[in-house]
Write a protein that holds these residues in place. Structure first.
Motif, PDB file in Angstrom:
ATOM      1  N   VAL A  81       0.859  -1.183   0.000  1.00  0.00           N
ATOM      2  CA  VAL A  81       0.000   0.000   0.000  1.00  0.00           C
ATOM      3  C   VAL A  81       0.891   1.228   0.000  1.00  0.00           C
ATOM      4  CG1 VAL A  81      -1.801   1.284   1.224  1.00  0.00           C
ATOM      5  CG2 VAL A  81      -1.752  -1.224   1.354  1.00  0.00           C
ATOM      6  N   ILE A  82       0.579   2.184  -0.866  1.00  0.00           N
ATOM      7  CA  ILE A  82       1.286   3.471  -0.872  1.00  0.00           C
ATOM      8  C   ILE A  82       0.221   4.558  -0.813  1.00  0.00           C
ATOM      9  CG2 ILE A  82       2.964   4.968  -1.996  1.00  0.00           C
ATOM     10  CD1 ILE A  82       3.816   2.499  -3.684  1.00  0.00           C
ATOM     11  N   GLU A  83       0.372   5.453   0.150  1.00  0.00           N
ATOM     12  CA  GLU A  83      -0.571   6.557   0.347  1.00  0.00           C
ATOM     13  C   GLU A  83       0.114   7.867  -0.028  1.00  0.00           C
ATOM     14  OE1 GLU A  83      -3.208   8.414   4.047  1.00  0.00           O
ATOM     15  OE2 GLU A  83      -1.755   6.827   4.418  1.00  0.00           O
ATOM     16  N   TYR A  84      -0.585   8.677  -0.810  1.00  0.00           N
ATOM     17  CA  TYR A  84      -0.032   9.917  -1.347  1.00  0.00           C
ATOM     18  C   TYR A  84      -0.857  11.129  -0.914  1.00  0.00           C
ATOM     19  CZ  TYR A  84       2.139   6.641  -4.656  1.00  0.00           C
ATOM     20  OH  TYR A  84       2.837   5.606  -5.227  1.00  0.00           O
ATOM     21  N   PHE A  85      -0.211  12.289  -0.891  1.00  0.00           N
ATOM     22  CA  PHE A  85      -0.920  13.538  -0.625  1.00  0.00           C
ATOM     23  C   PHE A  85      -1.659  14.061  -1.847  1.00  0.00           C
ATOM     24  CE2 PHE A  85       2.157  14.101   2.939  1.00  0.00           C
ATOM     25  CZ  PHE A  85       1.226  14.237   3.955  1.00  0.00           C
ATOM     26  N   SER A  86      -1.280  13.630  -3.044  1.00  0.00           N
ATOM     27  CA  SER A  86      -1.935  14.148  -4.251  1.00  0.00           C
ATOM     28  C   SER A  86      -2.430  13.013  -5.131  1.00  0.00           C
ATOM     29  CB  SER A  86      -1.000  15.068  -5.043  1.00  0.00           C
ATOM     30  OG  SER A  86      -0.141  14.329  -5.863  1.00  0.00           O
ATOM     31  N   ILE A  87      -3.428  13.313  -5.904  1.00  0.00           N
ATOM     32  CA  ILE A  87      -4.026  12.336  -6.800  1.00  0.00           C
ATOM     33  C   ILE A  87      -3.081  12.013  -7.953  1.00  0.00           C
ATOM     34  CG2 ILE A  87      -5.959  11.993  -8.394  1.00  0.00           C
ATOM     35  CD1 ILE A  87      -7.539  13.812  -6.339  1.00  0.00           C
ATOM     36  N   SER A  88      -2.477  13.013  -8.517  1.00  0.00           N
ATOM     37  CA  SER A  88      -1.581  12.776  -9.644  1.00  0.00           C
ATOM     38  C   SER A  88      -0.373  11.938  -9.233  1.00  0.00           C
ATOM     39  CB  SER A  88      -1.142  14.098 -10.279  1.00  0.00           C
ATOM     40  OG  SER A  88      -0.582  14.951  -9.327  1.00  0.00           O
ATOM     41  N   SER A  89       0.109  12.115  -8.010  1.00  0.00           N
ATOM     42  CA  SER A  89       1.229  11.291  -7.534  1.00  0.00           C
ATOM     43  C   SER A  89       0.852   9.823  -7.468  1.00  0.00           C
ATOM     44  CB  SER A  89       1.685  11.750  -6.150  1.00  0.00           C
ATOM     45  OG  SER A  89       2.251  13.024  -6.222  1.00  0.00           O
ATOM     46  N   ALA A  90      -0.402   9.533  -7.101  1.00  0.00           N
ATOM     47  CA  ALA A  90      -0.855   8.146  -7.022  1.00  0.00           C
ATOM     48  C   ALA A  90      -0.896   7.495  -8.401  1.00  0.00           C
ATOM     49  CB  ALA A  90      -2.226   8.066  -6.359  1.00  0.00           C
ATOM     50  N   VAL A  91      -1.366   8.211  -9.394  1.00  0.00           N
ATOM     51  CA  VAL A  91      -1.433   7.651 -10.746  1.00  0.00           C
ATOM     52  C   VAL A  91      -0.027   7.391 -11.275  1.00  0.00           C
ATOM     53  CG1 VAL A  91      -2.171   8.065 -13.128  1.00  0.00           C
ATOM     54  CG2 VAL A  91      -3.668   8.716 -11.220  1.00  0.00           C
ATOM     55  N   GLN A  92       0.862   8.353 -11.112  1.00  0.00           N
ATOM     56  CA  GLN A  92       2.232   8.167 -11.569  1.00  0.00           C
ATOM     57  C   GLN A  92       2.934   7.064 -10.768  1.00  0.00           C
ATOM     58  OE1 GLN A  92       3.265  12.388 -11.232  1.00  0.00           O
ATOM     59  NE2 GLN A  92       3.603  12.406 -13.433  1.00  0.00           N
ATOM     60  N   GLY A  93       2.707   7.030  -9.452  1.00  0.00           N
ATOM     61  CA  GLY A  93       3.306   6.006  -8.613  1.00  0.00           C
ATOM     62  C   GLY A  93       2.805   4.613  -8.969  1.00  0.00           C
ATOM     63  N   ALA A  94       1.524   4.493  -9.310  1.00  0.00           N
ATOM     64  CA  ALA A  94       0.967   3.205  -9.714  1.00  0.00           C
ATOM     65  C   ALA A  94       1.648   2.696 -10.979  1.00  0.00           C
ATOM     66  CB  ALA A  94      -0.538   3.333  -9.942  1.00  0.00           C
ATOM     67  N   ASP A  95       1.865   3.580 -11.937  1.00  0.00           N
ATOM     68  CA  ASP A  95       2.541   3.191 -13.168  1.00  0.00           C
ATOM     69  C   ASP A  95       3.980   2.766 -12.876  1.00  0.00           C
ATOM     70  OD1 ASP A  95       2.526   3.011 -16.155  1.00  0.00           O
ATOM     71  OD2 ASP A  95       4.079   4.543 -15.950  1.00  0.00           O
ATOM     72  N   ASP A  96       4.689   3.536 -12.072  1.00  0.00           N
ATOM     73  CA  ASP A  96       6.074   3.186 -11.720  1.00  0.00           C
ATOM     74  C   ASP A  96       6.138   1.847 -11.002  1.00  0.00           C
ATOM     75  OD1 ASP A  96       6.941   5.584 -12.842  1.00  0.00           O
ATOM     76  OD2 ASP A  96       7.086   6.619 -10.905  1.00  0.00           O
ATOM     77  N   ALA A  97       5.222   1.617 -10.061  1.00  0.00           N
ATOM     78  CA  ALA A  97       5.213   0.368  -9.293  1.00  0.00           C
ATOM     79  C   ALA A  97       4.913  -0.828 -10.200  1.00  0.00           C
ATOM     80  CB  ALA A  97       4.192   0.456  -8.160  1.00  0.00           C
ATOM     81  N   ALA A  98       3.915  -0.687 -11.061  1.00  0.00           N
ATOM     82  CA  ALA A  98       3.522  -1.791 -11.934  1.00  0.00           C
ATOM     83  C   ALA A  98       4.624  -2.146 -12.924  1.00  0.00           C
ATOM     84  CB  ALA A  98       2.236  -1.441 -12.676  1.00  0.00           C
ATOM     85  N   LYS A  99       5.381  -1.154 -13.372  1.00  0.00           N
ATOM     86  CA  LYS A  99       6.461  -1.400 -14.321  1.00  0.00           C
ATOM     87  C   LYS A  99       7.719  -1.949 -13.656  1.00  0.00           C
ATOM     88  CE  LYS A  99       5.084   2.041 -17.758  1.00  0.00           C
ATOM     89  NZ  LYS A  99       5.345   3.415 -18.265  1.00  0.00           N
TER      90      LYS A  99
END
Length: 181
Positions: A98-116
């Motif tokens: 689980v990764i929790e972010y302060f911003s919505i855009s950080s979560a989308v970018q973080g999800a892509d980085d994590a999945a890759k």
């Protein structure tokens, strides 16, 4: 090539207007367009790279000073769109990250980085609903893969001071699997 774009705005009215311009600027599919806590608006859209870029530029132009953040992920991991839409129904019952972010855009970018970064299943990307504008991602897989993915998913956002917290559960209780959908 499948890509996604996102614009996060601090005005709901400008967000709705930007969505209209994004949809008219090029051949893109609007994945999400709605208000989020605390009074922000997000637009997430997908398509070919050129179309997403043209639409993002149109949305940023019309959004003006209301734009908080915008980005394009040119070659988005195929699981990110499903995780944003919450369409994943079955996933491995292994370790949970689980990764929790302060911003919505950080979560989308973080999800892509994590999945890759590793062989994991991206379960969902929760985008600021009733959680004070924060967002979080959940993923599953083998412990080492989840640890690697979480590390990649926090890197950029942590450098920007946008990570709230993160964890890896190597052997979670069964009840957690239903709650992460």
């Amino acid at each position: 090539m499948k890509s996604i774009g996102m614009i996060e705005l601090n005005s709901i009215a400008k967000g709705i207007l930007a969505t209209d311009h994004i949809g008219k600027a090029a051949n893109v599919k609007i994945l999400r367009s709605h208000s989020v806590c605390p009074g922000k608006y997000i637009v997430i859209f997908s398509g070919d790279v050129g179309a997403v870029e043209a639409s993002k530029n149109a949305g940023v132009q019309i959004g003006g000073s209301s734009v908080i953040n915008s980005f394009i992920i040119a070659n988005v991991h195929e699981s990110v769109i499903d995780a944003i839409n919450g369409t994943l129904e079955d996933f491995p019952r292994e370790a949970i990250g689980v990764i929790e972010y302060f911003s919505i855009s950080s979560a989308v970018q973080g999800a892509d980085d994590a999945a890759k970064a590793s062989n994991v299943t991206l379960v969902n990307v929760r985008l600021g609903f009733a959680i004070g504008g924060k967002s979080y991602i959940t993923l599953t897989g083998k412990v080492s893969a989840v640890e690697e993915a979480v590390k990649a998913g926090v890197k950029k956002a942590q450098d920007d001071g946008l990570v709230v917290d993160y964890c890896v559960l190597p052997s979670p209780i069964d009840e957690l699997y239903n709650s992460i959908l």
